[in-house]
Design a protein around this motif. Structure first.
Motif, PDB file in Angstrom:
ATOM      1  N   ASN A   1       0.674  -0.923   0.477  1.00  0.00           N
ATOM      2  CA  ASN A   1      -0.165   0.363   0.147  1.00  0.00           C
ATOM      3  C   ASN A   1       0.884   1.092   0.268  1.00  0.00           C
ATOM      4  OD1 ASN A   1      -2.702  -0.963   0.151  1.00  0.00           O
ATOM      5  ND2 ASN A   1      -2.457  -2.032   2.438  1.00  0.00           N
ATOM      6  N   GLY A   2       0.132   2.271  -0.027  1.00  0.00           N
ATOM      7  CA  GLY A   2       1.017   3.424   0.037  1.00  0.00           C
ATOM      8  C   GLY A   2       0.955   3.938  -1.404  1.00  0.00           C
ATOM      9  N   SER A   3       2.255   4.516  -1.401  1.00  0.00           N
ATOM     10  CA  SER A   3       2.444   5.036  -3.392  1.00  0.00           C
ATOM     11  C   SER A   3       4.316   4.155  -3.494  1.00  0.00           C
ATOM     12  CB  SER A   3       2.710   6.361  -2.425  1.00  0.00           C
ATOM     13  OG  SER A   3       3.619   6.748  -1.968  1.00  0.00           O
ATOM     14  N   TYR A   4       4.553   4.362  -4.771  1.00  0.00           N
ATOM     15  CA  TYR A   4       5.685   4.209  -4.967  1.00  0.00           C
ATOM     16  C   TYR A   4       6.400   5.277  -5.779  1.00  0.00           C
ATOM     17  CZ  TYR A   4       4.782  -0.759  -4.135  1.00  0.00           C
ATOM     18  OH  TYR A   4       4.282  -2.160  -3.625  1.00  0.00           O
ATOM     19  N   LEU A   5       7.868   5.270  -5.265  1.00  0.00           N
ATOM     20  CA  LEU A   5       8.566   5.922  -6.186  1.00  0.00           C
ATOM     21  C   LEU A   5       9.178   5.718  -7.224  1.00  0.00           C
ATOM     22  CD1 LEU A   5       9.755   8.838  -6.266  1.00  0.00           C
ATOM     23  CD2 LEU A   5      10.983   9.026  -4.709  1.00  0.00           C
ATOM     24  N   PHE A   6       8.949   5.741  -8.243  1.00  0.00           N
ATOM     25  CA  PHE A   6      10.301   5.378  -9.158  1.00  0.00           C
ATOM     26  C   PHE A   6      11.202   6.301 -10.096  1.00  0.00           C
ATOM     27  CE2 PHE A   6       5.936   2.138 -10.121  1.00  0.00           C
ATOM     28  CZ  PHE A   6       6.716   1.692  -9.960  1.00  0.00           C
ATOM     29  N   LYS A   7      12.110   6.372  -9.582  1.00  0.00           N
ATOM     30  CA  LYS A   7      13.371   7.152 -10.137  1.00  0.00           C
ATOM     31  C   LYS A   7      14.039   6.718 -11.986  1.00  0.00           C
ATOM     32  CE  LYS A   7      15.927   8.408  -6.832  1.00  0.00           C
ATOM     33  NZ  LYS A   7      16.519   8.044  -5.794  1.00  0.00           N
ATOM     34  N   PHE A   8      13.754   7.376 -12.615  1.00  0.00           N
ATOM     35  CA  PHE A   8      14.381   6.574 -14.153  1.00  0.00           C
ATOM     36  C   PHE A   8      14.860   7.592 -14.557  1.00  0.00           C
ATOM     37  CE2 PHE A   8       9.720   5.370 -14.477  1.00  0.00           C
ATOM     38  CZ  PHE A   8      10.407   4.245 -14.627  1.00  0.00           C
ATOM     39  N   TYR A   9      16.614   6.540 -14.912  1.00  0.00           N
ATOM     40  CA  TYR A   9      17.562   7.618 -15.128  1.00  0.00           C
ATOM     41  C   TYR A   9      17.991   7.966 -16.156  1.00  0.00           C
ATOM     42  CZ  TYR A   9      23.361   7.834 -15.527  1.00  0.00           C
ATOM     43  OH  TYR A   9      24.320   7.923 -15.819  1.00  0.00           O
ATOM     44  N   GLN A  10      18.845   9.480 -16.059  1.00  0.00           N
ATOM     45  CA  GLN A  10      18.103   9.874 -16.914  1.00  0.00           C
ATOM     46  C   GLN A  10      20.156  10.804 -17.158  1.00  0.00           C
ATOM     47  OE1 GLN A  10      15.245  13.056 -16.692  1.00  0.00           O
ATOM     48  NE2 GLN A  10      14.678  11.870 -18.916  1.00  0.00           N
ATOM     49  N   GLY A  11      20.765  10.140 -16.679  1.00  0.00           N
ATOM     50  CA  GLY A  11      22.318  10.914 -16.647  1.00  0.00           C
ATOM     51  C   GLY A  11      22.794  11.504 -15.757  1.00  0.00           C
ATOM     52  N   GLN A  12      24.252  12.205 -16.081  1.00  0.00           N
ATOM     53  CA  GLN A  12      24.528  13.479 -15.070  1.00  0.00           C
ATOM     54  C   GLN A  12      24.614  14.722 -15.541  1.00  0.00           C
ATOM     55  OE1 GLN A  12      28.440  10.596 -14.439  1.00  0.00           O
ATOM     56  NE2 GLN A  12      27.519   9.674 -13.154  1.00  0.00           N
ATOM     57  N   ASP A  13      24.457  15.437 -13.959  1.00  0.00           N
ATOM     58  CA  ASP A  13      24.213  16.219 -14.427  1.00  0.00           C
ATOM     59  C   ASP A  13      26.801  17.014 -14.604  1.00  0.00           C
ATOM     60  OD1 ASP A  13      25.935  17.181 -11.583  1.00  0.00           O
ATOM     61  OD2 ASP A  13      24.701  17.994 -11.001  1.00  0.00           O
ATOM     62  N   ASP A  14      26.735  18.468 -14.398  1.00  0.00           N
ATOM     63  CA  ASP A  14      27.709  19.099 -14.129  1.00  0.00           C
ATOM     64  C   ASP A  14      28.566  18.486 -13.516  1.00  0.00           C
ATOM     65  OD1 ASP A  14      26.666  20.084 -17.077  1.00  0.00           O
ATOM     66  OD2 ASP A  14      26.631  21.719 -16.409  1.00  0.00           O
ATOM     67  N   GLN A  15      28.088  17.948 -12.527  1.00  0.00           N
ATOM     68  CA  GLN A  15      29.242  17.270 -11.271  1.00  0.00           C
ATOM     69  C   GLN A  15      29.303  16.338 -11.013  1.00  0.00           C
ATOM     70  OE1 GLN A  15      26.892  19.841 -10.962  1.00  0.00           O
ATOM     71  NE2 GLN A  15      28.523  22.045 -11.090  1.00  0.00           N
TER      72      GLN A  15
END
Length: 136
Positions: free
Chosen positions: A108-122
């Motif tokens: 129950n509750g909610s799911y957080l999906f984090k899809f990789y999109q690369g890296q920033d300048d740091q």
């Protein structure tokens, strides 16, 4: 005579098992361009989640979906096998590739999906994030 034939057969066997053209591969995470994901889940149901990504060169091939779970957080990326050759061709922007996985809702509750999109300048990882509530 049997020993000589056995020895010759053994030599041929070992020579046939040695690859002549051995290609080296590296593995690389590719950014997810976009995602098709429901806006809500039902407990116990299974959903197909589609992801779209681009192959940078002709030497990049799909290997697997990187999938990590920590409680209700899912971190996902596309893992590509990259052939280490000199004849790789850069691919154009219109080479969008689709892949998918099935997701079974188990809590129950909610799911957080984090899809990789690369890296920033740091060098920090960037993610496309979706929080999907579970309804009854």
């Amino acid at each position: 005579m049997k020993k000589i034939v056995s020895l010759i057969a053994l030599i041929f066997l070992f020579n046939s098992c040695v690859p002549e053209d051995q290609t080296d591969y590296l593995f690389e995470l590719l950014p997810v361009e976009s995602v098709e994901i429901p806006t809500e889940f039902t407990l116990g149901a299974t959903y197909e989640i589609r992801m779209y990504y681009r192959r940078p060169t002709s030497c990049h091939t799909f290997n697997t979906i990187y999938y990590d779970k920590n409680l209700n957080v899912r971190t996902i990326a596309i893992e590509s096998a990259v052939r280490q050759e000199n004849d790789c061709q850069e691919l154009t922007e219109d080479n969008l590739v689709e892949c998918h996985f099935n997701f079974l809702v188990t809590s129950n509750g909610s799911y957080l999906f984090k899809f990789y999109q690369g890296q920033d300048d740091q060098g920090n990882n960037i993610f496309l994030e979706y929080e999907i509530p579970v309804v009854n």
